[in-house]
Design a protein around this motif. Structure first.
Motif, mmCIF file in Angstrom:
data_model
loop_
_atom_site.group_PDB
_atom_site.id
_atom_site.type_symbol
_atom_site.label_atom_id
_atom_site.label_comp_id
_atom_site.label_asym_id
_atom_site.label_seq_id
_atom_site.Cartn_x
_atom_site.Cartn_y
_atom_site.Cartn_z
ATOM 1 N N ALA A 157 10.535 8.365 -4.881
ATOM 2 C CA ALA A 157 10.674 9.744 -5.339
ATOM 3 C C ALA A 157 11.710 9.864 -6.449
ATOM 4 O O ALA A 157 11.589 10.728 -7.328
ATOM 5 N N GLU A 158 12.748 9.009 -6.429
ATOM 6 C CA GLU A 158 13.745 9.020 -7.502
ATOM 7 C C GLU A 158 13.103 8.656 -8.836
ATOM 8 O O GLU A 158 13.430 9.239 -9.875
ATOM 9 N N PHE A 159 12.200 7.701 -8.825
ATOM 10 C CA PHE A 159 11.454 7.368 -10.039
ATOM 11 C C PHE A 159 10.636 8.573 -10.497
ATOM 12 O O PHE A 159 10.609 8.914 -11.685
ATOM 13 N N GLY A 160 9.947 9.202 -9.525
ATOM 14 C CA GLY A 160 9.136 10.371 -9.867
ATOM 15 C C GLY A 160 9.974 11.506 -10.406
ATOM 16 O O GLY A 160 9.586 12.196 -11.364
ATOM 17 N N ARG A 161 11.151 11.714 -9.824
ATOM 18 C CA ARG A 161 12.022 12.794 -10.282
ATOM 19 C C ARG A 161 12.520 12.544 -11.699
ATOM 20 O O ARG A 161 12.611 13.476 -12.502
ATOM 21 N N PHE A 162 12.841 11.290 -12.014
ATOM 22 C CA PHE A 162 13.261 10.982 -13.377
ATOM 23 C C PHE A 162 12.177 11.391 -14.375
ATOM 24 O O PHE A 162 12.465 11.950 -15.439
ATOM 25 N N LEU A 163 10.933 11.114 -14.023
ATOM 26 C CA LEU A 163 9.808 11.387 -14.928
ATOM 27 C C LEU A 163 9.351 12.832 -14.887
ATOM 28 O O LEU A 163 8.501 13.229 -15.683
ATOM 29 N N GLY A 164 9.892 13.614 -13.959
ATOM 30 C CA GLY A 164 9.456 14.998 -13.840
ATOM 31 C C GLY A 164 8.129 15.146 -13.129
ATOM 32 O O GLY A 164 7.462 16.187 -13.273
ATOM 33 N N LEU A 165 7.737 14.145 -12.354
ATOM 34 C CA LEU A 165 6.481 14.226 -11.617
ATOM 35 C C LEU A 165 6.663 15.074 -10.365
ATOM 36 O O LEU A 165 7.719 15.023 -9.734
ATOM 37 N N PRO A 166 5.677 15.837 -9.985
ATOM 38 C CA PRO A 166 5.787 16.623 -8.753
ATOM 39 C C PRO A 166 5.721 15.714 -7.531
ATOM 40 O O PRO A 166 4.711 15.056 -7.291
ATOM 41 N N VAL A 167 6.820 15.638 -6.788
ATOM 42 C CA VAL A 167 6.863 14.786 -5.598
ATOM 43 C C VAL A 167 6.812 15.693 -4.379
ATOM 44 O O VAL A 167 7.828 16.070 -3.811
ATOM 45 N N ARG A 168 5.617 16.065 -4.003
ATOM 46 C CA ARG A 168 5.429 16.994 -2.880
ATOM 47 C C ARG A 168 5.453 16.243 -1.554
ATOM 48 O O ARG A 168 5.160 15.050 -1.484
ATOM 49 N N ASN A 169 5.791 16.982 -0.518
ATOM 50 C CA ASN A 169 5.893 16.370 0.814
ATOM 51 C C ASN A 169 4.576 15.772 1.278
ATOM 52 O O ASN A 169 4.563 14.791 2.016
ATOM 53 N N ARG A 170 3.473 16.359 0.827
ATOM 54 C CA ARG A 170 2.179 15.861 1.309
ATOM 55 C C ARG A 170 1.771 14.555 0.637
ATOM 56 O O ARG A 170 0.828 13.887 1.083
ATOM 57 N N LEU A 171 2.464 14.179 -0.442
ATOM 58 C CA LEU A 171 2.140 12.925 -1.110
ATOM 59 C C LEU A 171 2.763 11.762 -0.336
ATOM 60 O O LEU A 171 3.945 11.791 0.011
ATOM 61 N N ASN A 172 1.961 10.736 -0.086
ATOM 62 C CA ASN A 172 2.528 9.572 0.586
ATOM 63 C C ASN A 172 3.131 8.639 -0.464
ATOM 64 O O ASN A 172 2.988 8.835 -1.665
ATOM 65 N N ILE A 173 3.805 7.589 0.001
ATOM 66 C CA ILE A 173 4.515 6.719 -0.924
ATOM 67 C C ILE A 173 3.572 6.010 -1.888
ATOM 68 O O ILE A 173 3.905 5.780 -3.057
ATOM 69 N N THR A 174 2.380 5.693 -1.428
ATOM 70 C CA THR A 174 1.415 5.031 -2.301
ATOM 71 C C THR A 174 1.036 5.934 -3.472
ATOM 72 O O THR A 174 0.939 5.469 -4.624
ATOM 73 N N ASP A 175 0.821 7.234 -3.192
ATOM 74 C CA ASP A 175 0.492 8.178 -4.264
ATOM 75 C C ASP A 175 1.610 8.236 -5.302
ATOM 76 O O ASP A 175 1.366 8.247 -6.513
ATOM 77 N N ILE A 176 2.858 8.276 -4.815
ATOM 78 C CA ILE A 176 3.998 8.371 -5.728
ATOM 79 C C ILE A 176 4.117 7.102 -6.570
ATOM 80 O O ILE A 176 4.288 7.167 -7.793
ATOM 81 N N ILE A 177 4.007 5.955 -5.934
ATOM 82 C CA ILE A 177 4.132 4.687 -6.657
ATOM 83 C C ILE A 177 3.054 4.558 -7.725
ATOM 84 O O ILE A 177 3.336 4.170 -8.872
ATOM 85 N N GLU A 178 1.827 4.890 -7.378
ATOM 86 C CA GLU A 178 0.742 4.772 -8.352
ATOM 87 C C GLU A 178 0.960 5.701 -9.548
ATOM 88 O O GLU A 178 0.703 5.335 -10.700
ATOM 89 N N ALA A 179 1.453 6.901 -9.279
ATOM 90 C CA ALA A 179 1.720 7.840 -10.373
ATOM 91 C C ALA A 179 2.838 7.313 -11.266
ATOM 92 O O ALA A 179 2.732 7.358 -12.503
ATOM 93 N N VAL A 180 3.902 6.797 -10.656
ATOM 94 C CA VAL A 180 5.031 6.280 -11.433
ATOM 95 C C VAL A 180 4.614 5.073 -12.264
ATOM 96 O O VAL A 180 4.915 4.993 -13.468
ATOM 97 N N VAL A 181 3.920 4.140 -11.642
ATOM 98 C CA VAL A 181 3.489 2.939 -12.357
ATOM 99 C C VAL A 181 2.579 3.311 -13.526
ATOM 100 O O VAL A 181 2.709 2.770 -14.635
ATOM 101 N N GLY A 182 1.680 4.252 -13.302
ATOM 102 C CA GLY A 182 0.775 4.667 -14.370
ATOM 103 C C GLY A 182 1.515 5.260 -15.556
ATOM 104 O O GLY A 182 1.246 4.901 -16.716
ATOM 105 N N VAL A 183 2.463 6.148 -15.279
ATOM 106 C CA VAL A 183 3.208 6.793 -16.363
ATOM 107 C C VAL A 183 4.067 5.785 -17.114
ATOM 108 O O VAL A 183 4.083 5.752 -18.349
ATOM 109 N N LEU A 184 4.806 4.930 -16.387
ATOM 110 C CA LEU A 184 5.717 4.000 -17.051
ATOM 111 C C LEU A 184 4.966 2.907 -17.807
ATOM 112 O O LEU A 184 5.467 2.395 -18.810
ATOM 113 N N THR A 185 3.784 2.567 -17.353
ATOM 114 C CA THR A 185 2.966 1.613 -18.111
ATOM 115 C C THR A 185 2.452 2.255 -19.389
ATOM 116 O O THR A 185 2.518 1.656 -20.474
ATOM 117 N N ASP A 186 1.959 3.474 -19.279
ATOM 118 C CA ASP A 186 1.428 4.170 -20.451
ATOM 119 C C ASP A 186 2.502 4.492 -21.485
ATOM 120 O O ASP A 186 2.226 4.532 -22.689
#
Length: 349
Positions: A157-186
């Motif tokens: 979630a700290e990675f997501g917060r840095f990027l300004g991604l919405p880290v909602r409680n309903r998102l599991n860790i896999t969802d957050i990791i995939e979103a972070v990896v996608g953004v930082l790769t792009d």
């Protein structure tokens, strides 16, 4: 010195409000840090200062208070070594497919670890901008801190917060990791800075999961990972199977209190040159460099705090100078105070 009247400047309180949200752990805050290059106010002559109105004088003093409140970054040997090693690793990792090498900066509190890795990040970001001057969609550097008692999801979630991604409680860790990896790769991220690594303990299940999550990030994101924390080499982070994996891929830089010598003397001289006080006699602090080392235990964080604190007191009290007595009046952190030698080294002033 100049006889011109000072330009209107924001008060210290207003500037603090402006810097709200400039925390390094958000992309906007990090970019604000990269762009921040405050110009020191001019030190007026005595005659120009006397001509100021009450409100102009208050504004002038506020600008000097703000100047001394800012933490001056000094290019110490530790900072230079960290930047050189980090940039070398970034270049070596640029075309690596796997097993990228990383860097760990470890040492006691107050020895410049965070300053070292953030200056590495600053250097990398500015280099990336120079190489891609027209690219607006790049995020060359990520900076996060490991929360106390961190879980794997909290770190993700700290990675997501840095990027300004919405880290909602309903998102599991896999969802957050995939979103972070996608953004930082792009966005072509090339450097990931992870501070406060000592908040992880491999002896606990959650700590081991955090270590595994950081390793997974390092495998998915084509970037160089740099960790910083207190006495990492003496912790369990480099022991056991997981620790062996970290130790086998990361170069270790240790930070220590400065011994009394030429570099310490240079640090004191550099800090003295930044003072904006009307009645301070140049050379006073360099004449007290041995006392300052004795008082601070060679900790650069304590040295900066003591000198800047004494400068602020000098403006607030109207003395406009720093003396040994005013330096002695500045309380330091518990570590510096309790490790201070009982014998007085003898001062030149």
């Amino acid at each position: 010195m100049t006889t011109s009247e000072p330009r209107p400047r924001k008060t210290t309180v207003e500037s603090l409000h402006d810097e709200t949200g400039r925390h390094l752990t958000t992309v906007d805050g990090w970019r604000g840090f990269i762009a921040l290059a405050p110009t020191p106010p001019e030190l007026l002559s005595s005659s120009a200062r006397r001509r100021l109105s009450k409100s102009e004088g208050d504004s002038y003093d506020e600008s000097r208070l703000e100047h001394h409140a800012r933490l001056l970054v000094v290019a110490t040997s530790t900072v230079r070594h960290t930047v050189t090693c980090g940039r070398r690793l970034v270049l070596l990792n640029r075309h690596a497919i796997s097993a990228r090498r990383g860097l760990i900066v470890s040492g006691p509190a107050g020895t410049g670890k965070t300053i070292s890795i953030t200056q590495l990040g600053r250097s990398h970001e500015l280099t990336d901008r120079a190489r891609h001057p027209h690219a607006t969609d790049r995020i060359p550097v990520v900076y996060i801190t490991v929360p106390p008692a961190a879980t794997a999801r909290m770190v993700a979630a700290e990675f997501g917060r840095f990027l300004g991604l919405p880290v909602r409680n309903r998102l599991n860790i896999t969802d957050i990791i995939e979103a972070v990896v996608g953004v930082l790769t792009d966005t072509r991220c090339g450097l990931v800075l992870v501070d406060e690594l000592h908040n992880i303990s491999l002896a606990s299940r959650s700590g081991a999961e955090v270590a595994d999550t950081l390793k997974y990030f390092s495998e998915r994101i084509p970037a160089t990972f740099v960790y910083a924390g207190i006495d990492i080499e003496h912790s369990d982070l480099l022991s056991g199977t997981r620790g062996a994996q970290i130790a086998g891929r990361f170069t270790l830089i240790t930070t220590e209190p400065f011994p009394y010598g030429p570099e310490w003397q240079g640090l004191v001289a550099t800090l003295e040159q930044t003072l904006l006080l009307h009645d301070h006699k140049p050379g006073t602090l360099t004449g007290l460099d041995r006392y300052l080392h004795h008082r601070t235990g060679g900790m650069i964080g304590a040295l900066s705090h003591q000198i800047r604190g004494a400068a602020i007191d000098a403006i607030l009290t109207g003395t406009e100078r720093i003396t040994k007595q005013s330096l002695e009046a500045i309380p330091l952190d518990h570590t510096a105070e309790t490790t201070r030698p009982r014998t007085n080294p003898g001062n030149r002033r």
